[in-house]
Design a protein around this motif. Structure first.
Motif, mmCIF file in Angstrom:
data_model
loop_
_atom_site.group_PDB
_atom_site.id
_atom_site.type_symbol
_atom_site.label_atom_id
_atom_site.label_comp_id
_atom_site.label_asym_id
_atom_site.label_seq_id
_atom_site.Cartn_x
_atom_site.Cartn_y
_atom_site.Cartn_z
ATOM 1 N N VAL A 205 1.048 -1.456 -0.218
ATOM 2 C CA VAL A 205 -0.243 -0.512 0.230
ATOM 3 C C VAL A 205 0.815 1.257 0.221
ATOM 4 C CG1 VAL A 205 -1.764 1.660 1.376
ATOM 5 C CG2 VAL A 205 -1.765 -1.293 1.579
ATOM 6 N N ALA A 206 0.800 2.213 -0.950
ATOM 7 C CA ALA A 206 1.234 3.609 -1.162
ATOM 8 C C ALA A 206 0.781 4.486 -0.311
ATOM 9 C CB ALA A 206 1.792 4.238 -2.000
ATOM 10 N N GLY A 207 0.893 5.314 -0.046
ATOM 11 C CA GLY A 207 0.935 6.677 0.623
ATOM 12 C C GLY A 207 0.568 7.740 -0.403
ATOM 13 N N ASP A 208 -0.717 7.159 -1.473
ATOM 14 C CA ASP A 208 -1.276 8.441 -2.054
ATOM 15 C C ASP A 208 -2.126 9.398 -1.375
ATOM 16 O OD1 ASP A 208 1.175 7.354 -3.951
ATOM 17 O OD2 ASP A 208 -0.859 7.681 -5.595
ATOM 18 N N TRP A 209 -2.454 10.540 -2.070
ATOM 19 C CA TRP A 209 -3.769 11.102 -1.122
ATOM 20 C C TRP A 209 -3.866 12.281 -1.573
ATOM 21 C CZ3 TRP A 209 0.876 13.883 1.610
ATOM 22 C CH2 TRP A 209 0.764 14.813 1.448
ATOM 23 N N TYR A 210 -5.181 12.866 -1.428
ATOM 24 C CA TYR A 210 -5.784 13.949 -2.169
ATOM 25 C C TYR A 210 -6.216 14.260 -1.484
ATOM 26 C CZ TYR A 210 -9.763 11.441 -3.217
ATOM 27 O OH TYR A 210 -10.715 10.750 -3.487
ATOM 28 N N ASP A 211 -6.310 16.236 -0.963
ATOM 29 C CA ASP A 211 -7.944 16.324 0.315
ATOM 30 C C ASP A 211 -8.514 17.892 -0.747
ATOM 31 O OD1 ASP A 211 -8.757 16.491 2.144
ATOM 32 O OD2 ASP A 211 -7.462 16.928 3.226
ATOM 33 N N VAL A 212 -9.637 18.330 -0.376
ATOM 34 C CA VAL A 212 -9.962 19.384 -0.942
ATOM 35 C C VAL A 212 -10.882 19.840 0.498
ATOM 36 C CG1 VAL A 212 -11.439 20.452 -1.728
ATOM 37 C CG2 VAL A 212 -9.955 18.471 -2.820
ATOM 38 N N PHE A 213 -10.795 21.197 0.724
ATOM 39 C CA PHE A 213 -11.374 22.169 1.924
ATOM 40 C C PHE A 213 -11.469 22.707 1.834
ATOM 41 C CE2 PHE A 213 -6.348 21.014 2.360
ATOM 42 C CZ PHE A 213 -6.302 22.273 2.748
ATOM 43 N N THR A 214 -12.838 23.310 2.530
ATOM 44 C CA THR A 214 -12.690 24.953 2.704
ATOM 45 C C THR A 214 -12.226 25.681 3.446
ATOM 46 O OG1 THR A 214 -15.196 24.542 4.447
ATOM 47 C CG2 THR A 214 -14.738 25.036 1.427
ATOM 48 N N LEU A 215 -12.025 26.849 4.266
ATOM 49 C CA LEU A 215 -11.155 27.724 5.127
ATOM 50 C C LEU A 215 -12.103 28.585 5.225
ATOM 51 C CD1 LEU A 215 -7.552 28.059 3.233
ATOM 52 C CD2 LEU A 215 -8.373 26.297 5.375
ATOM 53 N N PRO A 216 -11.768 29.138 6.101
ATOM 54 C CA PRO A 216 -12.553 29.753 6.952
ATOM 55 C C PRO A 216 -13.247 31.312 6.459
ATOM 56 C CG PRO A 216 -11.809 29.007 8.956
ATOM 57 C CD PRO A 216 -11.118 28.961 7.462
ATOM 58 N N ASN A 217 -12.565 32.136 5.676
ATOM 59 C CA ASN A 217 -12.269 33.337 4.738
ATOM 60 C C ASN A 217 -12.703 33.309 3.666
ATOM 61 O OD1 ASN A 217 -10.198 31.351 3.711
ATOM 62 N ND2 ASN A 217 -8.436 32.641 4.172
ATOM 63 N N GLY A 218 -13.504 31.966 3.094
ATOM 64 C CA GLY A 218 -13.826 31.873 2.022
ATOM 65 C C GLY A 218 -13.145 31.011 0.725
ATOM 66 N N TRP A 219 -11.545 31.048 1.158
ATOM 67 C CA TRP A 219 -10.924 30.391 0.655
ATOM 68 C C TRP A 219 -11.218 28.568 -0.005
ATOM 69 C CZ3 TRP A 219 -5.912 32.969 -1.759
ATOM 70 C CH2 TRP A 219 -5.977 33.923 -2.285
ATOM 71 N N LEU A 220 -10.338 28.066 -0.606
ATOM 72 C CA LEU A 220 -10.577 26.782 -0.940
ATOM 73 C C LEU A 220 -8.998 26.410 -0.925
ATOM 74 C CD1 LEU A 220 -13.148 25.685 -3.856
ATOM 75 C CD2 LEU A 220 -13.236 25.077 -0.956
ATOM 76 N N GLY A 221 -8.718 25.203 -0.263
ATOM 77 C CA GLY A 221 -7.650 24.075 -0.084
ATOM 78 C C GLY A 221 -8.317 23.100 -1.083
ATOM 79 N N LEU A 222 -6.990 22.541 -1.503
ATOM 80 C CA LEU A 222 -6.336 22.019 -2.683
ATOM 81 C C LEU A 222 -4.861 21.043 -2.547
ATOM 82 C CD1 LEU A 222 -7.730 24.223 -5.465
ATOM 83 C CD2 LEU A 222 -9.538 21.919 -5.279
ATOM 84 N N VAL A 223 -4.896 19.654 -2.938
ATOM 85 C CA VAL A 223 -3.848 19.567 -2.086
ATOM 86 C C VAL A 223 -3.733 17.564 -2.687
ATOM 87 C CG1 VAL A 223 -4.597 18.207 -0.232
ATOM 88 C CG2 VAL A 223 -2.113 18.458 -0.494
ATOM 89 N N ILE A 224 -2.678 17.248 -3.555
ATOM 90 C CA ILE A 224 -2.414 16.732 -3.268
ATOM 91 C C ILE A 224 -1.042 15.799 -3.446
ATOM 92 C CG2 ILE A 224 -2.091 16.052 -6.169
ATOM 93 C CD1 ILE A 224 -3.498 13.777 -6.706
ATOM 94 N N GLY A 225 -0.527 14.696 -2.476
ATOM 95 C CA GLY A 225 0.607 14.555 -2.114
ATOM 96 C C GLY A 225 0.877 12.587 -2.800
ATOM 97 N N ASP A 226 2.502 12.317 -2.572
ATOM 98 C CA ASP A 226 2.392 11.131 -2.256
ATOM 99 C C ASP A 226 3.674 10.604 -1.379
ATOM 100 O OD1 ASP A 226 3.476 8.135 -3.178
ATOM 101 O OD2 ASP A 226 3.792 8.678 -4.907
ATOM 102 N N VAL A 227 3.621 9.631 -0.268
ATOM 103 C CA VAL A 227 4.616 9.938 0.189
ATOM 104 C C VAL A 227 5.427 8.799 -0.513
ATOM 105 C CG1 VAL A 227 5.672 9.310 2.763
ATOM 106 C CG2 VAL A 227 3.239 10.599 2.109
#
Length: 531
Positions: A205-227
């Motif tokens: 099993v590898a360490g890939d992940w992605y994520d999307v989240f809203t921030l309190p100031n209305g911005w959005l965070g978007l991430v993808i990574g690979d350990v």
């Protein structure tokens, strides 16, 4: 005759721990059975297995017969210390004919009256997994045959332990990785999201992940990574990086700053680890995307009517690779209709083909279409029937055309915490639709009252959902707030005034039935609000 009897006894003992029937015993029972056979074969009073803890600094009592208190008390022995620690450190058998505080770390052994000990290492491919030792309550000298038999048993136990540890680690890594992937992507007006995650075809099993989240100031965070790495260690590090990145994102919208802080944390608390991460922050009006890459491949962008291209951004060193890296931020203008595709290298890398070939195939496949259609086409073209050795993760998002923001449709749990999500989604939709000022304030108030009533009055302890649907039809906004519960009477002297407030914000109709309650709010757009 004595020699023959001795040979027969030797064969019987060795056969007891190499019996093929042991393979059919499941779980921890096989370890219990082996320890019983070792104890019988040696005619010893105790037998115990101590395993090396993660980190490789201590042995922990895991299974015993004779002095079960070792396991119940969680006895630990530092590697290189005392009897068991010496067996593990030297990777060779040790016999002991004096058991006291000067020779043995585990005081339970001399307190229980053990007089002699013999121990052998548990080895798999030269790696020490632990120690198997046996003891006697009466003075005796263990023979070379005893040591050889104990080592044969240890070899069998080592294989059992290794198999169980590997299986447990893979199961835990898979469960952890799955639990950290978003169960659903956020519903954000004027943005279209889709994602895919496919585990690699190998046993790891590898360490890939992605994520999307809203921030309190209305911005959005978007991430993808690979350990870098596999199985549980990679999944654990992935989880820590994901949580830390989310925490740092609350402090700044600069993705380069967030990755700098993440790198500093990893360098200190996860020495030796390495991961590639692509992190982006999206302005509340979605017009600009800010990106920073820590060793991760650049995303693909496709605008309507134009060929897809890779984002022009510098690729800085991976997280954990180099200390004190100056990380850089790139600004990308997102026109309406633009699709952006984040991905991990398992999508484009092939063992016997150049990386550029995979990247070019990806670029030529991505087009300005719906996020889910792009994900589906990318997986069909680049994966198809191929079983990737590495994990594959894709995250796509599209800034919708203005003609596509005429509606908002969302379902949330009927809990107070959902009210802020409804307000945030409405504010985004109103902004996208060009509605502002007093009109926007009235609609927010009306929806807030209707949603609050559903949360407070529609359901009992079992809970339920609130369905919000907004449509912009010509010069009129039509809002529906629906629940499927049975309303309870308003509580308190100043309660039950929500309908009065809603009527001041628009034309309100309330439809109650056995299937639930629907509040319909209609409001004509004023000329100045129709931008």
């Amino acid at each position: 005759m004595a020699t023959t009897a001795s040979a027969e006894e030797r064969l019987r003992r060795f056969g007891s721990v190499s019996d093929s029937a042991l393979a059919h015993i499941e779980g921890d029972e096989v370890l219990t059975e082996l320890l019983g056979r070792v104890r019988e074969g040696l005619q010893s009073d105790t037998v115990a297995v101590l395993l090396v803890e993660p980190g490789g600094r201590e042995l922990v009592a895991t299974a015993t017969q004779g002095i079960e208190t070792e396991v119940r008390q969680g006895v630990r022995v530092p590697l290189g210390k005392g009897f068991a620690g010496r067996v593990a450190a030297e990777k060779s058998p040790v016999m002991l004919d004096r058991v006291d505080s000067t020779t043995v770390v585990n005081q339970l052994l001399w307190e229980k009256g053990i007089q002699t000990l013999v121990g052998v290492p548990l080895l798999v491919s030269g790696e020490v997994l632990g120690v198997l030792h046996a003891g006697s309550l009466t003075p005796r000298r263990f023979t070379e045959d005893d040591v050889e038999f104990l080592q044969a048993a240890a070899d069998r136990i080592a294989l059992v332990v290794h198999a169980h540890q590997s299986q447990a680690a893979r199961a835990a890594a898979t469960a952890l990785q799955r639990s950290l992937l978003p169960p659903q992507l956020p519903q954000v007006p004027s943005l279209d999201f889709a994602a895919r995650y496919v585990p690699g075809g190998g046993s790891n099993v590898a360490g890939d992940w992605y994520d999307v989240f809203t921030l309190p100031n209305g911005w959005l965070g978007l991430v993808i990574g690979d350990v870098v790495g596999h199985d549980l260690p990679a999944a654990v590090v992935m989880g820590r990086l994901r949580s830390a990145l989310r925490a740092y994102s609350l402090e700044t919208t600069d993705p380069a700053d967030v990755l700098t802080r993440l790198d500093r944390k990893a360098q200190h608390f996860e020495p030796g680890m390495m991961a590639t991460v692509l992190y982006g922050t999206l302005e509340p009006d979605f017009g600009r995307l800010y990106l920073s890459s820590a060793g991760h491949l650049a995303p693909v962008l496709a605008r309507p009517g134009e060929p897809a291209h890779f984002a022009d951004l510098p690729i800085d060193p991976p997280i954990g690779a180099i200390r004190e890296v100056r990380r850089r931020k790139t600004t990308i203008e997102l026109q309406p209709g633009t699709i952006t595709c984040f991905y991990t290298d398992g999508l484009v890398e092939r063992r016997y083909a150049p990386l550029d070939d995979g990247l070019e195939l990806l670029r030529s496949t991505v087009r300005a279409a719906s996020a889910d259609a792009v994900c589906a086409q990318v997986m069909t073209t680049l994966i198809g029937e191929y079983v990737s050795e590495d994990d594959v993760a894709i995250l796509t998002f599209r800034r919708q055309d203005l003609k596509e923001v005429n509606s908002l449709d969302m379902i949330v749990p009927a809990v107070p915490e959902s009210l802020k999500d409804i307000r945030a989604a409405m504010r985004r939709w109103l902004s996208s639709a060009g509605i502002s000022g007093d009109l926007a304030g009235d609609l927010l108030l009306a929806v807030g009252e209707a949603s609050t009533n559903s949360v407070e009055h529609a359901y009992g302890p079992a809970g339920g959902t609130v369905h919000l649907k907004i449509d912009l039809i010509g010069a009129e906004v039509v809002i529906r707030v629906r629940d499927t519960g049975h309303w309870r009477p308003a509580r308190g002297e100043n309660r039950g005034r929500g309908l009065t407030l809603m009527n001041k914000c628009g034309d309100v109709q309330v439809d109650r039935s056995d299937e639930g309650t629907t509040v319909v709010i209609r409001r004509r757009l004023e000329a100045e609000a129709q931008a």
